[in-house]
Design a protein around this motif. Structure first.
Motif, short mmCIF file in Angstrom:
data_model
loop_
_atom_site.label_atom_id
_atom_site.label_comp_id
_atom_site.label_asym_id
_atom_site.label_seq_id
_atom_site.Cartn_x
_atom_site.Cartn_y
_atom_site.Cartn_z
N LYS A 1 25.29 -2.75 -0.07
CA LYS A 1 26.04 -3.99 -0.26
C LYS A 1 27.15 -3.83 -1.29
N ASN A 2 27.97 -4.88 -1.38
CA ASN A 2 29.00 -5.01 -2.41
C ASN A 2 29.97 -3.82 -2.42
N VAL A 3 30.45 -3.47 -1.24
CA VAL A 3 31.46 -2.42 -1.12
C VAL A 3 32.76 -3.07 -0.66
N GLN B 1 33.71 -8.48 -9.81
CA GLN B 1 33.40 -7.58 -10.92
C GLN B 1 32.18 -6.70 -10.63
N ASP B 2 31.34 -7.14 -9.69
CA ASP B 2 30.08 -6.43 -9.46
C ASP B 2 30.09 -5.51 -8.23
N ILE B 3 31.29 -5.09 -7.76
CA ILE B 3 31.29 -4.19 -6.61
C ILE B 3 30.61 -2.87 -6.98
N ASN B 4 29.92 -2.30 -5.98
CA ASN B 4 29.26 -1.00 -6.19
C ASN B 4 30.22 0.15 -5.94
N GLY B 5 31.23 -0.08 -5.12
CA GLY B 5 32.17 0.98 -4.79
C GLY B 5 33.27 0.42 -3.91
N PHE B 6 34.23 1.28 -3.57
CA PHE B 6 35.34 0.82 -2.74
C PHE B 6 35.90 1.97 -1.91
N ILE B 7 36.55 1.59 -0.82
CA ILE B 7 37.40 2.50 -0.05
C ILE B 7 38.79 1.88 -0.07
N ASN C 1 32.82 4.65 -8.46
CA ASN C 1 32.51 5.04 -7.09
C ASN C 1 33.62 4.55 -6.15
N GLY C 2 34.47 5.46 -5.72
CA GLY C 2 35.57 5.05 -4.86
C GLY C 2 36.14 6.20 -4.06
N VAL C 3 36.74 5.87 -2.93
CA VAL C 3 37.38 6.86 -2.06
C VAL C 3 38.74 6.34 -1.66
N PHE C 4 39.76 7.15 -1.86
CA PHE C 4 41.10 6.81 -1.38
C PHE C 4 41.31 7.48 -0.02
N LEU C 5 41.69 6.67 0.95
CA LEU C 5 41.88 7.16 2.31
C LEU C 5 43.36 7.23 2.62
N ASP C 6 43.81 8.41 3.04
CA ASP C 6 45.21 8.65 3.40
C ASP C 6 46.10 8.92 2.19
N SER C 7 45.51 8.99 1.00
CA SER C 7 46.25 9.38 -0.20
C SER C 7 45.26 9.97 -1.19
N SER C 8 45.76 10.58 -2.25
CA SER C 8 44.83 11.22 -3.20
C SER C 8 45.33 11.08 -4.65
N PRO C 9 45.46 9.85 -5.14
CA PRO C 9 45.82 9.67 -6.55
C PRO C 9 44.58 9.81 -7.43
N LEU D 1 29.07 7.19 0.25
CA LEU D 1 27.60 7.18 0.24
C LEU D 1 27.04 8.32 -0.60
N GLU D 2 27.73 9.45 -0.60
CA GLU D 2 27.29 10.55 -1.47
C GLU D 2 27.32 10.13 -2.94
N GLN D 3 28.30 9.32 -3.29
CA GLN D 3 28.40 8.84 -4.67
C GLN D 3 27.33 7.78 -4.96
N LEU D 4 27.17 6.83 -4.04
CA LEU D 4 26.27 5.71 -4.27
C LEU D 4 24.80 6.08 -4.15
N ILE D 5 24.46 6.91 -3.15
CA ILE D 5 23.06 7.21 -2.86
C ILE D 5 22.63 8.54 -3.45
N ASP D 6 23.45 9.57 -3.24
CA ASP D 6 23.08 10.91 -3.74
C ASP D 6 23.47 11.13 -5.20
N LYS D 7 24.26 10.20 -5.75
CA LYS D 7 24.68 10.27 -7.15
C LYS D 7 25.46 11.56 -7.45
#
Length: 328
Positions: A57-59, A108-114, A133-141, A303-309
């Motif tokens: 949740k909270n993504v 403020q309580d998001i667990n992560g983002f894309i 915990n975040g992933v940038f899609l189509d860019s890499s800042p 998910l690797e960040q959120l679940i596998d840490k």
């Protein structure tokens, strides 16, 4: 809680079709527009199917693409729809936040983002205060902080140049747009133009008069640049690499209006493989970006960040394969 029946009623499709789409039945043959509509409604109704993986949740899906940009380039709409589809497959609950809403709309309580689109340094710094915990899609800042997955535009561009060279072309042109820096709001050279210049310079084939650039990556960009070149009476190169399919479609339109034969007089090659590429005249040769793989990788990285840490960041570059049609 919404049901398959609710989605069927909203979309007008049968419950069976809705169920098979949402369960990714490989034997089902329906138009992409049908799949897109079902996934969009399922997302709007917050439908969750029963799966073995616990719900994440909270993504947030930070969709920093304007309505006009999406209208001009179906690439982004396809990406948004596919992201929702892949998140649903992996039981990730995505909530979409758009650029017009601003950073303040993000809880403020998001667990992560894309994140999709162009973000300023200030915006990324704010995201860092919310979650690591975040992933940038189509860019890499900010690759030291967040994961990224994007097409390897540098390598794809170099492959395009070599493709034309192997075909015997001596004069190769480039039609593209500029990257607008979100911090300075100034136009900067896009990676595709930079790679094109470097590859052409390496073989001593670079001709400045064969590089056509203006802001934007739309059909209008390609049309206006090529129409102006044709009206000026300047000699065109025998091959043109366009930075995106919409630009290439505009190039083809201008060439057709001026009765330039394709590919006899000018060959045209592009990147993306959007749906219209196979239906323009002539059908467009293009490097196909695997949108499913791109979005699936983005969700998996999160998910690797959120679940596998996982503690270290990753940057994934995806290749593209050539679909050669009648424009080359």
């Amino acid at each position: 809680m919404s049901t398959l029946r609710d989605i069927a009623k909203r979309t007008g499709f049968s419950i069976t079709t809705v169920s098979r789409v949402l369960n990714n039945d490989p034997t089902l043959s329906v138009p992409e527009e049908t799949r897109d509509r079902i996934y969009e409604v399922a997302s709007d109704l917050e439908y969750r199917k029963k799966v073995s993986r616990p719900l994440v949740k909270n993504v947030a899906l930070l969709y920093w693409v304007s309505d006009m940009e999406e209208l001009q380039d179906v690439y982004f709409k396809t990406m948004r729809t596919e992201l929702i589809r892949q998140a649903d497959k992996q039981n990730v609950s995505l909530t979409v936040y758009k650029k017009a809403q601003g950073m303040d709309a993000i809880p403020q309580d998001i667990n992560g983002f894309i994140a999709v689109g162009s973000f300023s340094s200030e915006e990324i710094a704010y995201l860092e205060t919310l979650t690591k915990n975040g992933v940038f899609l189509d860019s890499s800042p900010y690759s030291d902080i967040y994961d990224a997955v994007r097409p390897d535009l540098d390598y794809i561009t170099r492959k395009a140049v070599r493709f034309f060279q192997e075909k015997g072309h001596k004069e190769i042109g480039f039609v593209g747009g500029t990257y607008v820096n979100p911090d300075t709001h100034l136009d900067e050279m896009d990676i595709r133009e930079r790679s094109f210049r470097d590859e052409m310079q390496h073989t001593d084939m670079l001709e400045e008069e064969h590089i056509y650039i203006r802001r934007g990556f739309s059909l209008e960009t390609g049309y206006q640049l090529m129409d102006a070149a044709l009206k000026s009476g300047e000699k065109l190169p025998s091959a043109i690499f366009a930075a995106s399919d919409p630009i290439a479609v505009g190039v083809l339109q201008a060439l057709n209006e001026h009765h330039v034969r394709i590919p006899q007089d000018v060959s045209v090659l592009s990147i993306n493989n959007i749906s219209v590429a196979n239906y323009v005249s002539p059908p467009l040769s293009t490097y196909a970006i695997d949108m499913k793989e791109l979005c699936q990788t983005a969700v998996s990285l999160l998910l690797e960040q959120l679940i596998d840490k996982r503690g270290i960041t990753k940057k994934v570059l995806l290749n593209a394969f050539l679909i050669e049609r009648k424009s080359t």
